[in-house]
Design a protein around this motif. Structure first.
Motif, PDB file in Angstrom:
ATOM      1  N   ARG A 175     -12.295 -12.252  -0.406  1.00  0.00           N
ATOM      2  CA  ARG A 175     -11.300 -11.193  -0.208  1.00  0.00           C
ATOM      3  C   ARG A 175     -11.696  -9.897  -0.921  1.00  0.00           C
ATOM      4  NH1 ARG A 175      -6.458 -10.653  -3.182  1.00  0.00           N
ATOM      5  NH2 ARG A 175      -6.672 -12.793  -3.945  1.00  0.00           N
ATOM      6  N   VAL A 176     -12.400 -10.039  -2.054  1.00  0.00           N
ATOM      7  CA  VAL A 176     -12.816  -8.869  -2.836  1.00  0.00           C
ATOM      8  C   VAL A 176     -14.344  -8.871  -2.916  1.00  0.00           C
ATOM      9  CG1 VAL A 176     -12.532  -7.615  -5.005  1.00  0.00           C
ATOM     10  CG2 VAL A 176     -10.695  -9.121  -4.201  1.00  0.00           C
ATOM     11  N   PRO A 177     -15.029  -8.224  -1.995  1.00  0.00           N
ATOM     12  CA  PRO A 177     -16.484  -8.319  -1.937  1.00  0.00           C
ATOM     13  C   PRO A 177     -17.233  -7.579  -3.041  1.00  0.00           C
ATOM     14  CG  PRO A 177     -15.682  -6.775  -0.283  1.00  0.00           C
ATOM     15  CD  PRO A 177     -14.478  -7.430  -0.879  1.00  0.00           C
ATOM     16  N   TYR A 178     -16.633  -6.510  -3.576  1.00  0.00           N
ATOM     17  CA  TYR A 178     -17.336  -5.733  -4.599  1.00  0.00           C
ATOM     18  C   TYR A 178     -17.215  -6.392  -5.965  1.00  0.00           C
ATOM     19  CZ  TYR A 178     -17.716  -2.209  -0.991  1.00  0.00           C
ATOM     20  OH  TYR A 178     -18.008  -1.548   0.172  1.00  0.00           O
ATOM     21  N   GLU A 220     -11.896 -23.486  -5.579  1.00  0.00           N
ATOM     22  CA  GLU A 220     -11.695 -22.847  -4.281  1.00  0.00           C
ATOM     23  C   GLU A 220     -10.889 -21.552  -4.391  1.00  0.00           C
ATOM     24  OE1 GLU A 220     -13.029 -23.582  -1.390  1.00  0.00           O
ATOM     25  OE2 GLU A 220     -14.171 -25.175  -2.389  1.00  0.00           O
ATOM     26  N   GLN A 221      -9.992 -21.479  -5.368  1.00  0.00           N
ATOM     27  CA  GLN A 221      -9.204 -20.257  -5.530  1.00  0.00           C
ATOM     28  C   GLN A 221     -10.118 -19.058  -5.812  1.00  0.00           C
ATOM     29  OE1 GLN A 221      -5.238 -20.618  -7.717  1.00  0.00           O
ATOM     30  NE2 GLN A 221      -6.288 -22.433  -8.460  1.00  0.00           N
ATOM     31  N   TRP A 222     -11.108 -19.280  -6.656  1.00  0.00           N
ATOM     32  CA  TRP A 222     -12.037 -18.196  -6.990  1.00  0.00           C
ATOM     33  C   TRP A 222     -12.949 -17.885  -5.800  1.00  0.00           C
ATOM     34  CZ3 TRP A 222     -12.300 -14.138  -9.677  1.00  0.00           C
ATOM     35  CH2 TRP A 222     -13.509 -13.483  -9.889  1.00  0.00           C
ATOM     36  N   ALA A 277     -12.364  -4.495  -7.131  1.00  0.00           N
ATOM     37  CA  ALA A 277     -13.650  -5.087  -7.519  1.00  0.00           C
ATOM     38  C   ALA A 277     -13.346  -6.241  -8.460  1.00  0.00           C
ATOM     39  CB  ALA A 277     -14.564  -4.066  -8.194  1.00  0.00           C
ATOM     40  N   ARG A 278     -14.076  -7.336  -8.309  1.00  0.00           N
ATOM     41  CA  ARG A 278     -13.741  -8.564  -9.049  1.00  0.00           C
ATOM     42  C   ARG A 278     -13.882  -8.393 -10.564  1.00  0.00           C
ATOM     43  NH1 ARG A 278     -17.151 -10.676  -4.985  1.00  0.00           N
ATOM     44  NH2 ARG A 278     -18.715 -11.408  -6.477  1.00  0.00           N
ATOM     45  N   HIS A 279     -14.765  -7.509 -10.987  1.00  0.00           N
ATOM     46  CA  HIS A 279     -14.964  -7.277 -12.420  1.00  0.00           C
ATOM     47  C   HIS A 279     -14.900  -5.773 -12.675  1.00  0.00           C
ATOM     48  CE1 HIS A 279     -16.201 -11.473 -12.435  1.00  0.00           C
ATOM     49  NE2 HIS A 279     -17.071 -11.184 -11.489  1.00  0.00           N
ATOM     50  N   ILE A 280     -13.833  -5.172 -12.195  1.00  0.00           N
ATOM     51  CA  ILE A 280     -13.716  -3.715 -12.257  1.00  0.00           C
ATOM     52  C   ILE A 280     -13.639  -3.205 -13.694  1.00  0.00           C
ATOM     53  CG2 ILE A 280     -11.184  -3.570 -12.147  1.00  0.00           C
ATOM     54  CD1 ILE A 280     -11.681  -1.222 -10.106  1.00  0.00           C
ATOM     55  N   ASN A 281     -13.205  -4.046 -14.626  1.00  0.00           N
ATOM     56  CA  ASN A 281     -13.204  -3.623 -16.036  1.00  0.00           C
ATOM     57  C   ASN A 281     -14.624  -3.363 -16.530  1.00  0.00           C
ATOM     58  OD1 ASN A 281     -13.566  -6.437 -15.730  1.00  0.00           O
ATOM     59  ND2 ASN A 281     -12.918  -6.840 -17.824  1.00  0.00           N
ATOM     60  N   TYR A 282     -15.577  -4.206 -16.103  1.00  0.00           N
ATOM     61  CA  TYR A 282     -16.981  -3.976 -16.451  1.00  0.00           C
ATOM     62  C   TYR A 282     -17.484  -2.685 -15.805  1.00  0.00           C
ATOM     63  CZ  TYR A 282     -17.403  -8.845 -18.129  1.00  0.00           C
ATOM     64  OH  TYR A 282     -17.263 -10.031 -18.807  1.00  0.00           O
ATOM     65  N   GLY A 283     -17.080  -2.455 -14.562  1.00  0.00           N
ATOM     66  CA  GLY A 283     -17.477  -1.233 -13.882  1.00  0.00           C
ATOM     67  C   GLY A 283     -16.926  -0.003 -14.575  1.00  0.00           C
ATOM     68  N   GLY A 314      -2.688 -21.181 -14.537  1.00  0.00           N
ATOM     69  CA  GLY A 314      -3.751 -21.842 -13.781  1.00  0.00           C
ATOM     70  C   GLY A 314      -4.221 -21.087 -12.559  1.00  0.00           C
ATOM     71  N   LYS A 315      -3.781 -19.835 -12.396  1.00  0.00           N
ATOM     72  CA  LYS A 315      -4.175 -19.043 -11.233  1.00  0.00           C
ATOM     73  C   LYS A 315      -5.136 -17.926 -11.657  1.00  0.00           C
ATOM     74  CE  LYS A 315       0.293 -19.615  -8.869  1.00  0.00           C
ATOM     75  NZ  LYS A 315       1.470 -18.879  -8.317  1.00  0.00           N
ATOM     76  N   PRO A 316      -6.148 -17.648 -10.850  1.00  0.00           N
ATOM     77  CA  PRO A 316      -7.016 -16.501 -11.130  1.00  0.00           C
ATOM     78  C   PRO A 316      -6.329 -15.225 -10.705  1.00  0.00           C
ATOM     79  CG  PRO A 316      -7.715 -17.567  -9.115  1.00  0.00           C
ATOM     80  CD  PRO A 316      -6.591 -18.418  -9.668  1.00  0.00           C
ATOM     81  N   TYR A 317      -6.731 -14.114 -11.297  1.00  0.00           N
ATOM     82  CA  TYR A 317      -6.084 -12.837 -11.007  1.00  0.00           C
ATOM     83  C   TYR A 317      -6.999 -11.934 -10.183  1.00  0.00           C
ATOM     84  CZ  TYR A 317      -3.780  -8.339 -11.753  1.00  0.00           C
ATOM     85  OH  TYR A 317      -3.150  -7.132 -11.567  1.00  0.00           O
ATOM     86  N   ALA A 318      -6.484 -11.419  -9.083  1.00  0.00           N
ATOM     87  CA  ALA A 318      -7.261 -10.497  -8.246  1.00  0.00           C
ATOM     88  C   ALA A 318      -6.338  -9.466  -7.605  1.00  0.00           C
ATOM     89  CB  ALA A 318      -8.026 -11.256  -7.183  1.00  0.00           C
ATOM     90  N   ASN A 319      -5.313  -9.041  -8.352  1.00  0.00           N
ATOM     91  CA  ASN A 319      -4.397  -8.024  -7.865  1.00  0.00           C
ATOM     92  C   ASN A 319      -4.638  -6.730  -8.634  1.00  0.00           C
ATOM     93  OD1 ASN A 319      -3.185  -9.936  -6.122  1.00  0.00           O
ATOM     94  ND2 ASN A 319      -1.870 -10.644  -7.795  1.00  0.00           N
ATOM     95  N   GLY A 320      -3.774  -5.736  -8.434  1.00  0.00           N
ATOM     96  CA  GLY A 320      -3.925  -4.482  -9.154  1.00  0.00           C
ATOM     97  C   GLY A 320      -5.310  -3.891  -8.947  1.00  0.00           C
TER      98      GLY A 320
END
Length: 258
Positions: free
Chosen positions: A248-251, A240-242, A186-192, A175-181
């Motif tokens: 925290r991750v602006p890009y 709110e978690q997202w 960047a929030r969608h760095i895989n797309y980048g 139930g937690k979003p991931y924003a580590n590693g």
């Protein structure tokens, strides 16, 4: 009223074995196609059928060993890398329902781009191959940055997705979003990462005009459709978690760029 943005990814979590098999089979077949275009002369014949001038065969395949010369060996390896990365993602990362029809569309979409890249690498007008038959490319370092960025992009996409998958499999993270590693950059760095390696693959095969076209196409699609659609989904799911992660991750796609 603006039309609703289209989400290309199913958000239904279900293992669709027929869809997975279809996707893996088609992405594997793509490697054979690209090899045929390069080594078996399919690409040269296609170019000639449209009145174009392909590279002489001795600038593609060694007359001594019948192996692809370095430039086109790298072109083939880029195609192999694209297929391998996507097969790994489908088998080890993807949780979404992928019916055979979707698998077909996604696989063919990627094959079309690989096909165009390979043909451009064989066409005299666009090929970046050196105009000689030496087995070692003098000055090949001119292309080393392109290859390095291709590798950086495809590894960024793969590693970031594997990191997120590992996080999700831990019960404590349910139930937690991931924003580590890498996703902390960047929030969608895989797309980048996908945008970068696709653009570098195109640049290596067809030069700056084609590389810039491919970069613009994917960057625009992700920025105006892919990211907004996913942002809506993640906001609805994590609330709110997202929102905290967005602060925290602006890009969005590429660290330091967008």
């Amino acid at each position: 009223m603006a039309p609703a943005l289209h989400d290309n990814v199913s958000r239904v979590k279900r293992i669709n074995r027929l869809g997975i098999t279809t996707f893996v089979g088609l992405r594997s077949a793509d490697v054979v196609l690209q090899y045929g275009l390069l080594h078996w002369g399919w690409g040269a014949k296609l170019i000639e059928s449209f009145g174009g001038h392909p590279l002489p065969r001795n600038q593609v395949v060694s007359t001594l060993t019948e192996q692809l010369l370095p430039y086109h060996s790298i072109v083939l390896l880029m195609a192999v890398g694209s297929s391998l990365k996507q097969i790994i993602t489908m088998l080890a990362v993807s949780e979404q329902d992928t019916p055979p029809s979707s698998a077909l569309v996604i696989a063919l979409f990627n094959t079309v781009f690989n096909f165009i890249n390979t043909v451009f690498s064989l066409w005299e007008y666009t090929s970046k191959a050196p105009a000689h038959t030496d087995p070692i490319i003098p000055g090949w370092s001119q292309s080393s940055l392109t290859v390095a960025l291709y590798m950086a992009g495809i590894l960024t996409e793969l590693v970031s997705e594997l990191q997120r998958t590992y996080f999700k499999k831990q019960l404590a993270n349910s139930g937690k979003p991931y924003a580590n590693g890498l996703f902390s950059l960047a929030r969608h760095i895989n797309y980048g990462g996908y945008t970068i390696w696709r653009a570098m693959y195109a640049l290596y095969c067809g030069g700056w005009p084609w590389g810039l076209t491919v970069f613009s196409f994917f960057f625009y699609d992700f920025a105006t459709r892919g990211v907004p659609v996913l942002d809506i989904y993640l906001t609805e799911r994590y609330g709110e978690q997202w929102k905290d992660i967005k602060l925290r991750v602006p890009y969005r796609l590429i660290p330091g760029v967008y």
